[in-house]
Structures are given as structure tokens and as C-alpha cells.
Design a protein around this motif. Structure first.
Motif, PDB file in Angstrom:
ATOM      1  N   ARG A 264     -39.184 -29.232  23.386  1.00 32.00           N
ATOM      2  CA  ARG A 264     -39.855 -28.272  24.261  1.00 32.00           C
ATOM      3  C   ARG A 264     -39.135 -28.231  25.610  1.00 32.00           C
ATOM      4  O   ARG A 264     -38.389 -29.133  25.970  1.00 32.00           O
TER       5      ARG A 264
ATOM      6  N   GLU B 131     -40.062 -27.450  29.747  1.00 32.54           N
ATOM      7  CA  GLU B 131     -41.135 -27.313  30.727  1.00 32.54           C
ATOM      8  C   GLU B 131     -40.530 -26.929  32.068  1.00 32.54           C
ATOM      9  O   GLU B 131     -39.390 -27.293  32.379  1.00 32.54           O
ATOM     10  N   GLY B 132     -41.314 -26.175  32.859  1.00 35.87           N
ATOM     11  CA  GLY B 132     -40.823 -25.747  34.157  1.00 35.87           C
ATOM     12  C   GLY B 132     -41.949 -25.400  35.093  1.00 35.87           C
ATOM     13  O   GLY B 132     -43.120 -25.710  34.830  1.00 35.87           O
ATOM     14  N   ASP B 133     -41.582 -24.729  36.178  1.00 39.56           N
ATOM     15  CA  ASP B 133     -42.580 -24.394  37.198  1.00 39.56           C
ATOM     16  C   ASP B 133     -43.035 -22.943  37.113  1.00 39.56           C
ATOM     17  O   ASP B 133     -43.659 -22.423  38.043  1.00 39.56           O
TER      18      ASP B 133
ATOM     19  N   GLY C 116     -41.655 -23.121  25.313  1.00 43.36           N
ATOM     20  CA  GLY C 116     -40.950 -22.950  26.581  1.00 43.36           C
ATOM     21  C   GLY C 116     -39.712 -22.103  26.495  1.00 43.36           C
ATOM     22  O   GLY C 116     -39.264 -21.562  27.519  1.00 43.36           O
TER      23      GLY C 116
ATOM     24  N   ASP D 173     -40.596 -18.536  27.293  1.00 43.89           N
ATOM     25  CA  ASP D 173     -41.119 -18.427  28.654  1.00 43.89           C
ATOM     26  C   ASP D 173     -40.012 -18.311  29.693  1.00 43.89           C
ATOM     27  O   ASP D 173     -40.202 -17.672  30.742  1.00 43.89           O
ATOM     28  N   TYR D 174     -38.868 -18.947  29.408  1.00 47.68           N
ATOM     29  CA  TYR D 174     -37.804 -18.987  30.405  1.00 47.68           C
ATOM     30  C   TYR D 174     -36.533 -18.257  29.953  1.00 47.68           C
ATOM     31  O   TYR D 174     -35.466 -18.461  30.521  1.00 47.68           O
TER      32      TYR D 174
ATOM     33  N   PRO E 239     -36.726 -23.531  34.308  1.00 51.86           N
ATOM     34  CA  PRO E 239     -36.932 -24.815  33.633  1.00 51.86           C
ATOM     35  C   PRO E 239     -36.726 -25.985  34.594  1.00 51.86           C
ATOM     36  O   PRO E 239     -35.935 -25.900  35.533  1.00 51.86           O
ATOM     37  N   LYS E 240     -37.444 -27.068  34.344  1.00 53.85           N
ATOM     38  CA  LYS E 240     -37.283 -28.283  35.130  1.00 53.85           C
ATOM     39  C   LYS E 240     -36.936 -29.478  34.245  1.00 53.85           C
ATOM     40  O   LYS E 240     -36.299 -30.423  34.702  1.00 53.85           O
ATOM     41  N   SER E 241     -37.374 -29.437  32.986  1.00 51.29           N
ATOM     42  CA  SER E 241     -37.085 -30.557  32.090  1.00 51.29           C
ATOM     43  C   SER E 241     -37.069 -30.074  30.647  1.00 51.29           C
ATOM     44  O   SER E 241     -37.630 -29.027  30.316  1.00 51.29           O
TER      45      SER E 241
ATOM     46  N   THR F 275     -37.561 -31.809  26.690  1.00 53.67           N
ATOM     47  CA  THR F 275     -37.828 -32.960  25.837  1.00 53.67           C
ATOM     48  C   THR F 275     -37.034 -32.791  24.550  1.00 53.67           C
ATOM     49  O   THR F 275     -37.131 -31.754  23.882  1.00 53.67           O
TER      50      THR F 275
ATOM     51  N   THR G 193     -37.083 -37.225  27.715  1.00 55.13           N
ATOM     52  CA  THR G 193     -37.224 -36.064  28.596  1.00 55.13           C
ATOM     53  C   THR G 193     -36.151 -36.143  29.666  1.00 55.13           C
ATOM     54  O   THR G 193     -36.033 -37.161  30.357  1.00 55.13           O
TER      55      THR G 193
END
Length: 338
Positions: free
Chosen positions: A218, A220-222, A137, A140-141, A226-228, A230, A241
Motif C-alpha cells: 500500500r 500512504e500520504g497526506d 493508495g 489516490d496518488y 505519497p509519504k510512505s 509498505t 514501511t
């Protein structure tokens, strides 16, 4: 770039960080024709690239000053003497050259060269890049909520921020953003911090959680942000998380002096240029100042204020190298007509 007599400068400064800019100012005070060559597309060095919106607390006369504002004031100061500024050029070679009956230094770049009677190297720690964090991630962001540097803190307003690191940059950003963000969580992979004691003491008085022995697992997002994140405790493997909008990775950076080490100067640990008390290297007319300089008989102290002192000494030494009849100490600036 043509090599003609009109292009021979008295002093050429390699690097446009704080030490380089102040060296240019002092060279102007001594009436020398001055040029600054900087590999980056902007001036300011680490202040501009790494932390333009961080406050600096150890510049005399300023209880605190934002890094980008210090750069702005240094630029305003050198404009008194209008030195030539060349940005986006990396000096690759340093060689001697006979030109119009005079022996000068030739600074070679990939696009041409610069001729100069003296050189002041203020390249700091050299070219640098952040230590990348290889976690799912992150890539990715990158620049879409994951950052290694903060060029503009406005996008951080009202955000849930995770800061990773245990050095000065991580701690300073936690303090700088604490009244700006919705929330801040600081994680560090161990319980030892590499920062100013005063900064750490200040951080402990805030409500910012300081989570030692925690690392990023890691993000994670949409797809757009990013949204969260871990995170995990590296001794017990416990995972959590947490919601995040921004992840600021401040895990240090690596630097390299590049071709500077091949110019024939005596080096210390392959990272610093050895100088005497006049900031002179073993090459005639070549001086070093700031973080890159290792002054013989002096303990290293990589502070902006130390670089300013080095720069003033180096500029005055350049003057006496060009004109042996000139005085090393020209008098106080308050006695000069600017």
C-alpha cells in the motif's frame, strides 16, 4: 476530408514512431508525396509516450541519445521533404477504391478518409496501456507522485523514489535517476529480470538496493502526495514501511493491434503482420515495417535500428510498386542533392 485527386498520396504511413518517421524520410528521398497518420496526439511512438527522458544506447552513431532528442532529430530529418502529418486519427478500415480511373487504397477513420497508392504500416506493437497495479493508495496518488510513465524527470530531482518492476524500463530508470534522486529503492516480485545483461551488470555496481521477492502492499500520504510505502516479502510475508516521495510503477504494458487484424493481411500469432523480404504483405501495395512486421525467414529483433532498415526497404518497395520502371536501389544518399 474530401476525396479528390489532389488528395491521393503516393504513400501513406500508419504510425509516427521511429520506423514511420524514417520511412517518411526515405519516401521523400524517392520523390513520393507522403502522408503520416498517427493515432496519438504527438509523434515518436513509444519513445515519446513511454520513456522520452530515457537514454537509448543502441542507435548507430550515438554512444547514447535521449529518446525525445532522437524523435526531435527524426522530425528535423523529415522536414527536408515536408510530408503531410495527421495526428490524433486512428485508421479503422483499409479498403480498395476506384478513383479517377485508378485503383487506390482508402484508409477510413472516424472523421473521414485518406486515399493513397501504397501503405506502410509502422504501428509498432499497437495501442498500449500500462499494466495497472491494484494496491491501496495507487489510484489516490496517480500523477501526484505515483507514475506509470515518466514524461519529465524534473519533478524527480532530490526525491525518495521507489521503483517497481524487473524489465528494461524499471532498470533503465533506476540507472537514469541514480544521480538525480535523493535515494532509489528497486523492488521486484521475483529474482529473474527481463532486461539487457549490460544494464543489470551496471545496476549491480551502484548503491541502489535491489530487493527481489518484494512487492508493494500500500501507499500512504497526506492527500496531496505519497509519504510512505509498505512493501512485503512475498515468501515470508515480512513487511517494511519506507519513506517515499515518488513511486514509479514499471510492470509492463499490454498492447493490441485493434482493427489492423481485420484488414485482410496474413498475420503471425495475431500480433505481427507477415511480410516478405521486401516488407510486402499479401495485399498489393501494402507494406509493414518495424516491430509490427514478421519478415518471412527472419528472426524477430525488435530494435529501433531494425525498424530503420525495414522502413528503408519498404519505402523503396513502394516506389517500385508505383513505378515498375524505377530501381529498387536508388543509389547512396551521399550522391543525392538534398
Amino acid at each position: 476530408m474530401p476525396e479528390d485527386a489532389s488528395e491521393v498520396y503516393d504513400v501513406t504511413i500508419i504510425g509516427a514512431g521511429p520506423a514511420g518517421l524514417f520511412a517518411a524520410f526515405y519516401a521523400g528521398l524517392r520523390g513520393m508525396r507522403t502522408k503520416i497518420v498517427e493515432a496519438l496526439p504527438e509523434v515518436g511512438g513509444q519513445l515519446a509516450v513511454l520513456y522520452p527522458e530515457k537514454f537509448i544506447y543502441d542507435v548507430p552513431g550515438h554512444p547514447k541519445i535521449m529518446a525525445k532528442d532522437l524523435v526531435k532529430q527524426l522530425i528535423e530529418q523529415i522536414h527536408l521533404f515536408e510530408p503531410t502529418m495527421v495526428l490524433g486519427q486512428r485508421i479503422e478500415t483499409l479498403t480498395r477504391k476506384q478513383f479517377e480511373g485508378e485503383e487506390v487504397w482508402r484508409l477510413g477513420t472516424d472523421t473521414g478518409s485518406h486515399l493513397t497508392r501504397t501503405v506502410v504500416i509502422t504501428a509498432g506493437i499497437g495501442a498500449f496501456e500500462p499494466n495497472k497495479l491494484d494496491r491501496p493508495g495507487v489510484g489516490d496518488y496517480l500523477d501526484k507522485g505515483v507514475y506509470y510513465f515518466v514524461k519529465d524527470k524534473r519533478p524527480f530531482r532530490g526525491k525518495k523514489i521507489l521503483i517497481i518492476g524487473g524489465g528494461d524500463t524499471a532498470i533503465d530508470w533506476a540507472l537514469n535517476l541514480k544521480d538525480w534522486a535523493e535515494s532509489i529503492t528497486l523492488i521486484h516480485r521475483r529474482d529473474q529480470f527481463r532486461c539487457h545483461e549490460g544494464s543489470m551488470a551496471h545496476l549491480k555496481t551502484t548503491e541502489i538496493p535491489i530487493m527481489t521477492f518484494w512487492e508493494l502492499k500500500r501507499i500512504e500520504g497526506d492527500g496531496s502526495a505519497p509519504k510512505s510505502a509498505t512493501i512485503y516479502e512475498n515468501r515470508t510475508a515480512e513487511e517494511r514501511t519506507i519513506p517515499v516521495d515518488i513511486v514509479l510503477i514499471s510492470t509492463g504494458f499490454k498492447a493490441a493491434l485493434g482493427p489492423i487484424t481485420k484488414w485482410g493481411m496474413e498475420m503471425v500469432d495475431n500480433r505481427h503482420i507477415k511480410t516478405n523480404v521486401f516488407m510486402a504483405t499479401n495485399l498489393p501495395g501494402v507494406f509493414a515495417a518495424g516491430d509490427i512486421a514478421a519478415v518471412e525467414g527472419s528472426a524477430p529483433l525488435n530494435l529501433i535500428v531494425t525498424g530503420f532498415g525495414h522502413a528503408a526497404i519498404a519505402a523503396n518497395a513502394c516506389k517500385t510498386h508505383i513505378d515498375p520502371a524505377a530501381r529498387m536501389f536508388p543509389g547512396h544518399s551521399s550522391e543525392m542533392k538534398l
